[in-house]
Structure formats: structure tokens, C-alpha cells
Write an enzyme that holds these catalytic residues in place. Structure first.
Site, PDB file in Angstrom:
ATOM      1  N   LYS A 189       0.823  -1.205   0.000  1.00  0.00           N
ATOM      2  CA  LYS A 189       0.000   0.000   0.000  1.00  0.00           C
ATOM      3  C   LYS A 189       0.857   1.256   0.000  1.00  0.00           C
ATOM      4  CE  LYS A 189      -4.208  -1.862   2.079  1.00  0.00           C
ATOM      5  NZ  LYS A 189      -5.255  -1.691   3.082  1.00  0.00           N
ATOM      6  N   LYS A 239      -5.116  -9.435  -6.165  1.00  0.00           N
ATOM      7  CA  LYS A 239      -6.372  -9.616  -5.436  1.00  0.00           C
ATOM      8  C   LYS A 239      -7.336  -8.475  -5.738  1.00  0.00           C
ATOM      9  CE  LYS A 239      -6.378  -7.175  -1.075  1.00  0.00           C
ATOM     10  NZ  LYS A 239      -7.390  -7.019  -0.047  1.00  0.00           N
ATOM     11  N   LYS A 270     -10.586  -2.995  -2.548  1.00  0.00           N
ATOM     12  CA  LYS A 270     -11.260  -1.705  -2.523  1.00  0.00           C
ATOM     13  C   LYS A 270     -10.354  -0.614  -3.049  1.00  0.00           C
ATOM     14  CE  LYS A 270     -14.150  -1.887   1.657  1.00  0.00           C
ATOM     15  NZ  LYS A 270     -13.741  -3.080   2.368  1.00  0.00           N
TER      16      LYS A 270
HETATM   17  P1  ATP Z   1      -8.069  -2.389   1.134  1.00  0.00           P
HETATM   18  O1  ATP Z   1      -7.484  -2.760  -0.190  1.00  0.00           O
HETATM   19  O2  ATP Z   1      -8.339  -0.919   1.294  1.00  0.00           O
HETATM   20  O3  ATP Z   1      -7.332  -3.005   2.297  1.00  0.00           O
HETATM   21  P2  ATP Z   1      -9.913  -4.541   1.067  1.00  0.00           P
HETATM   22  O4  ATP Z   1     -10.533  -4.720  -0.249  1.00  0.00           O
HETATM   23  O5  ATP Z   1      -8.762  -5.416   1.448  1.00  0.00           O
HETATM   24  O6  ATP Z   1      -9.526  -3.005   1.158  1.00  0.00           O
HETATM   25  P3  ATP Z   1     -10.817  -4.731   3.784  1.00  0.00           P
HETATM   26  O7  ATP Z   1     -11.914  -3.977   4.452  1.00  0.00           O
HETATM   27  O8  ATP Z   1      -9.402  -4.392   4.111  1.00  0.00           O
HETATM   28  O9  ATP Z   1     -11.034  -4.629   2.207  1.00  0.00           O
HETATM   29  O10 ATP Z   1     -11.013  -6.290   4.045  1.00  0.00           O
HETATM   30  C1  ATP Z   1     -12.162  -6.884   4.623  1.00  0.00           C
HETATM   31  C2  ATP Z   1     -12.048  -8.390   4.523  1.00  0.00           C
HETATM   32  O11 ATP Z   1     -12.129  -8.807   3.162  1.00  0.00           O
HETATM   33  C3  ATP Z   1     -10.705  -8.958   5.052  1.00  0.00           C
HETATM   34  O12 ATP Z   1     -10.963 -10.121   5.802  1.00  0.00           O
HETATM   35  C4  ATP Z   1      -9.956  -9.313   3.810  1.00  0.00           C
HETATM   36  O13 ATP Z   1      -9.045 -10.389   4.022  1.00  0.00           O
HETATM   37  C5  ATP Z   1     -11.080  -9.724   2.880  1.00  0.00           C
HETATM   38  N1  ATP Z   1     -10.705  -9.557   1.468  1.00  0.00           N
HETATM   39  C6  ATP Z   1     -10.388  -8.386   0.868  1.00  0.00           C
HETATM   40  N2  ATP Z   1     -10.112  -8.587  -0.431  1.00  0.00           N
HETATM   41  C7  ATP Z   1     -10.265  -9.939  -0.657  1.00  0.00           C
HETATM   42  C8  ATP Z   1     -10.132 -10.772  -1.822  1.00  0.00           C
HETATM   43  N3  ATP Z   1      -9.790 -10.262  -2.992  1.00  0.00           N
HETATM   44  N4  ATP Z   1     -10.361 -12.098  -1.688  1.00  0.00           N
HETATM   45  C9  ATP Z   1     -10.720 -12.631  -0.493  1.00  0.00           C
HETATM   46  N5  ATP Z   1     -10.861 -11.901   0.635  1.00  0.00           N
HETATM   47  C10 ATP Z   1     -10.642 -10.573   0.561  1.00  0.00           C
HETATM   48 MG    MG Z   2      -7.572  -4.904   3.208  1.00  0.00          MG
END
Ligand code: ATP
Ligand code: MG
Length: 332
Positions: A112, A195, A198
Site C-alpha cells: 500500500k 487480489k 477496494k
Molecule cells: P483495502 O485494499 O483498502 O485493504 P480490502 O478490499 O482489502 O480493502 P478490507 O476492508 O481491508 O477490504 O477487508 C475486509 C475483509 O475482506 C478482510 O478479511 C480481507 O481479508 C477480505 N478480502 C479483501 N479482499 C479480498 C479478496 N480479494 N479475496 C478474499 N478476501 C478478501
Molecule cells: Mg484490506
């Protein structure tokens, strides 16, 4: 009952498919068998700049989506992280137990911060895994249902719990990750080697659950696959197709092997058309239920207030014990 704890950031508004399949879906299942604590992690959200009105709206929106996904406030404790001040308090303690080098090895931070550049990267982003350690340990959680990207942070949690316990006496439960192999990592539809996220995905590769169902169907149909024609689960050789198969398998409850058989001799378009339909079937009622919770903010806020009260009772007890072990003079 064993206890679980997990959280999700209120950063982008809509949850994406990776959040749902990797984490939230398991949360819903675990409330039946576990003493479950789930939170909207607004303290984590401010590791990057947030507009105040948007943060407030997105925090309610995250809670509404969790309820729409199937969390039941009578069967789990759903709350907002900043409503429980013990998170920040134990977070400081954990910061003082973490090595600088140890924190520097967190790959999520490296990824990040590399994207942001060092002047825009906050110290909060650097120590966010340590706050997460406090989040988990406060509730004496046995298991933490998350996606694969969080495995290293759960390892850190285990290390710090063991370190505190060894130095100051048995205080914290050492938690295990709860990561389902099939949905541990959902990939970006346009770049199936990274992956879905967000903060990082290209808009076309990111399935937001609250998008127009038509737009979602279109994104599925234009997912990147490969120049081969065989529909086969092979994450290394065929990451795009394998990602679509994993998603379809989870949404339909049918094993991947069964899907491979069904699509034998068929073209990629057949898989994409079916998956687009499965997605629309899933997101349409999800959006409606989310909207219904948003339309009644008083009920939503009172669910969160009750959740915070339940969470605080547990968190305060753990914090008091930790403070005592550390040698903080009790306030009279
Ligand atoms: P950011 O990239 O800002 O960290 P994020 O998409 O990872 O956002 P989070 O709120 O950090 O979202 O994660 C919430 C949950 O979703 C966590 O348990 C994380 O492991 C899971 N998660 C996020 N992206 C994935 C993915 N691509 N596949 C499976 N699980 C995911
Ligand atoms: Mg995350």
C-alpha cells in the site's frame, strides 16, 4: 462456544465480491456456531485521508451491508470500532511491544505504501496491523475469519499475544486464522494475478455488490481469461478462468470439479453468461436489503449502540487485566 472476531473497513462504500466471499460470508455462517464479534473498522479507515461526511455515511453503509448479508444482531455482536475506546488503548500497548523491523516486514504495508509514495503514507498505516492485533486480543478470540491477505497479520497477533503472555503472565488467547481455501483470495477480473481490492483494483476488474446488476453482469462478461479454450481449474496456468470457476462454485454451492465437467467442450462465453446470471441473482436482493436498512437509520444506529455496549463489556475487562499486568497504577 469458541469466539470469533473480524472487521471490515468503511472505505469505499460498497463491499466488493472479495470482501463477501473471502470474509463476510464466513461471518454469517460462524454466528451459528461461535460467539461472534464483528465490527466496522473506522479507526483503520483513517490510515488514508477520509472526508468526514463520507466516512460517517460509509460507516452506516458498511453496517447496513453486513446486516443485508445475513448478520443477525441477536446472534452476533455487531459494532463500530471507534465506539469502543479500548481498541486505541490496547493498540498503544501493542505498539510498545512490536519491533520496528517486525512491523516493517508487513507486506500489506509495503504494497500500500509503495502505491502511495512515502510522503502520503501515514504512520497510522504503518502501525495498522498492530491496532488489528489489539482488535483481536481484546475479545480473546479463538479464530479470525479473514481473506488470505490477512494471514501475516494474524501471525503477528499470535506472536504479540505469546510475547505479552511470556513476559507478563498469561493474559491473551492466541488466535488461529480461519481462512477457507476456495475463497481465500478472489482476483481482479481484469488482472487475475492481483487480489480484488477496494483500494487497488481497476474499476472494470472490481465487482462492487451495490453496483447496478446490469453493470455487474457486464463486468463478468468482459473478464480477462486466456487464449486457450478449455474451462479447467488451474490457478497458475489459467488464473482468469480459475477465478471465475471459484466464484461460480461458491455462489451455486457446486464443486469446481462438477462445473469443469458441465463446461467440457463449451466456450468461455457459456461460463461467463452463467456466472453473470448467478451474480445478478445474488446482488439484486442484497442491494434491496441494504437499502431497507439505510432507509431506517434510527434502527441501524440503535443496533450499533447495543453492539458497542456488548463489545465494551468484554473489551474493558481484557484491557483492565492487561493494564494491571503491565503495572499501570489503578485510578482511584
Ligand atoms: P483495502 O485494499 O483498502 O485493504 P480490502 O478490499 O482489502 O480493502 P478490507 O476492508 O481491508 O477490504 O477487508 C475486509 C475483509 O475482506 C478482510 O478479511 C480481507 O481479508 C477480505 N478480502 C479483501 N479482499 C479480498 C479478496 N480479494 N479475496 C478474499 N478476501 C478478501
Ligand atoms: Mg484490506
Amino acid at each position: 462456544r469458541p469466539r470469533v472476531l473480524s472487521g471490515i473497513q468503511p472505505t469505499a462504500g460498497s463491499f466488493h465480491l472479495g470482501n463477501y466471499l473471502g470474509a463476510v460470508r464466513q461471518w454469517v455462517a460462524l454466528q451459528e456456531t461461535h460467539d461472534a464479534f464483528y465490527m466496522v473498522v473506522d479507526l483503520h479507515a483513517i490510515t488514508i485521508p477520509q472526508d468526514p461526511a463520507a466516512l460517517r455515511a460509509n460507516t452506516r453503509l458498511a453496517a447496513a451491508q453486513l446486516l443485508a448479508a445475513g448478520l443477525d444482531p441477536d446472534r452476533c455482536t455487531l459494532f463500530v470500532q471507534s465506539h469502543v475506546p479500548e481498541h486505541a488503548q490496547l493498540g498503544w500497548v501493542m505498539n510498545c511491544l512490536t519491533g520496528f523491523g517486525e512491523a516493517s516486514r508487513m507486506t500489506q504495508f509495503k504494497d500500500k505504501s509503495a502505491k502511495q509514495g512515502s510522503d502520503r503514507t501515514t504512520v497510522g498505516l504503518f502501525t495498522y496491523p498492530v491496532l488489528q492485533v489489539a482488535d483481536i486480543l481484546l475479545y480473546q478470540a479463538n479464530q479470525v475469519p479473514v481473506g488470505e491477505d490477512q494471514r501475516q497479520h494474524i501471525e503477528l497477533t499470535r506472536d504479540l499475544a505469546e510475547r505479552f503472555n511470556a513476559r507478563l503472565g498469561e493474559t491473551f488467547t492466541v488466535p488461529e486464522p480461519y481462512i477457507l481455501k476456495e475463497t481465500a483470495k478472489i482476483y481482479d477480473l481484469q488482472d487475475p494475478t492481483v487480489k480484488m481490492s477496494k483500494s487497488a483494483s481497476t474499476p472494470k476488474g472490481l465487482i462492487n455488490l451495490l453496483d447496478e446488476p446490469k453493470a455487474t453482469a457486464k463486468k463478468v462478461r468482459s473478464a480477462v481469461t486466456d487464449t486457450d479454450t478449455v474451462i479447467r481449474f488451474d490457478p497458475v496456468g489459467k488464473p482468469g478462468v480459475s477465478n471465475l470457476l471459484s466464484i461460480s462454485s461458491t455462489l451455486t454451492g457446486r464443486p469446481v470439479a462438477e462445473l469443469e465437467k458441465e463446461y467440457e467442450g463449451k466456450m468461455y462465453g457459456a461460463l461467463k453468461t452463467d456466472l453473470a446470471e448467478q451474480m445478478v441473482e445474488f446482488v439484486t436482493p442484497f442491494r434491496e436489503r441494504t437499502q431497507a436498512y439505510l432507509d431506517d437509520p434510527e434502527t441501524l444506529d440503535s443496533i450499533l449502540a447495543k453492539g458497542a455496549e456488548k463489545a465494551r463489556a468484554v473489551a474493558a475487562e481484557t484491557l483492565a487485566q492487561a493494564y494491571d499486568r503491565i503495572g499501570f497504577l489503578p485510578a482511584k
